[in-house]
Design an enzyme around this catalytic site. Structure first.
Site, PDB file in Angstrom:
ATOM      1  N   LYS A  21      10.620 -11.117  -1.359  1.00  0.00           N
ATOM      2  CA  LYS A  21      10.205  -9.993  -0.502  1.00  0.00           C
ATOM      3  C   LYS A  21      11.270  -8.919  -0.610  1.00  0.00           C
ATOM      4  CE  LYS A  21       9.551  -9.106   4.495  1.00  0.00           C
ATOM      5  NZ  LYS A  21       8.613  -7.986   4.460  1.00  0.00           N
ATOM      6  N   THR A  24      10.130  -3.738   3.206  1.00  0.00           N
ATOM      7  CA  THR A  24       9.567  -3.929   4.529  1.00  0.00           C
ATOM      8  C   THR A  24       8.888  -2.627   4.921  1.00  0.00           C
ATOM      9  OG1 THR A  24      10.013  -4.598   6.815  1.00  0.00           O
ATOM     10  CG2 THR A  24      11.743  -3.325   5.704  1.00  0.00           C
ATOM     11  N   GLU A  74       5.898  -7.563  -1.106  1.00  0.00           N
ATOM     12  CA  GLU A  74       5.998  -8.301   0.167  1.00  0.00           C
ATOM     13  C   GLU A  74       5.696  -9.789  -0.021  1.00  0.00           C
ATOM     14  OE1 GLU A  74       6.613  -7.505   3.401  1.00  0.00           O
ATOM     15  OE2 GLU A  74       6.216  -5.370   3.686  1.00  0.00           O
TER      16      GLU A  74
HETATM   17  C1  LIG Z   1      10.587  -7.726  13.603  1.00  0.00           C
HETATM   18  C2  LIG Z   1       9.696  -6.923  12.712  1.00  0.00           C
HETATM   19  O1  LIG Z   1       9.117  -5.956  13.130  1.00  0.00           O
HETATM   20  N1  LIG Z   1       9.575  -7.331  11.459  1.00  0.00           N
HETATM   21  C3  LIG Z   1       8.847  -6.766  10.453  1.00  0.00           C
HETATM   22  C4  LIG Z   1       7.957  -5.737  10.616  1.00  0.00           C
HETATM   23  C5  LIG Z   1       7.321  -5.258   9.485  1.00  0.00           C
HETATM   24  N2  LIG Z   1       7.589  -5.799   8.278  1.00  0.00           N
HETATM   25  C6  LIG Z   1       8.484  -6.805   8.162  1.00  0.00           C
HETATM   26  O2  LIG Z   1       8.725  -7.273   7.025  1.00  0.00           O
HETATM   27  N3  LIG Z   1       9.091  -7.281   9.240  1.00  0.00           N
END
Ligand SMILES: CC(=O)Nc1cc[nH]c(=O)n1
Length: 104
Positions: A21, A24, A74
């Site tokens: 990954k 984000t 991702e």
């Molecule tokens: C904690 C949090 O919001 N985590 C996220 C949100 C979006 N993508 C991701 O990889 N992680």
């Protein structure tokens, strides 16, 4: 001032640490990461530190523009990615792709 910390759900930890990954996708409130800065990473659930990441880029994207390429980055299918993002950010169209490199 750019952000120096980021949290991830624990279920993403193994994929981040294995390099599967590499992006984000966040909303407006979590977009202020500076390219080339190092951010400390902890779990959302318990604030447990688990690595540091170097930010490579932050790019605006519409939810409707999410593609197979983003899903691959991702480590998900595109339907999985869209479901995850809709669960975390319901009805948010303007998002940001944060690309990073694992540094330890
Ligand atoms: C904690 C949090 O919001 N985590 C996220 C949100 C979006 N993508 C991701 O990889 N992680």
């Amino acid at each position: 001032m750019s952000l120096s910390k980021i949290t991830f759900f624990e279920r993403f930890e193994a994929d981040i640490l294995s390099g599967k990954k590499t992006i984000t996708i966040r909303d407006e409130a979590e977009k202020d990461y500076a390219p080339n800065s190092v951010v400390q990473v902890s779990t959302y659930e318990n604030d447990r530190w688990f690595c540091a990441l170097k930010i490579q880029s932050v790019d605006a994207i519409a939810f409707s523009q999410l593609s197979e390429f983003h899903a691959q980055q991702e480590n998900m299918t595109l339907p999985e990615l869209k479901n995850v993002i809709q669960e975390i950010y319901p009805d948010v169209e303007r998002l940001y792709v944060i690309s990073y490199e694992l540094i330890g």
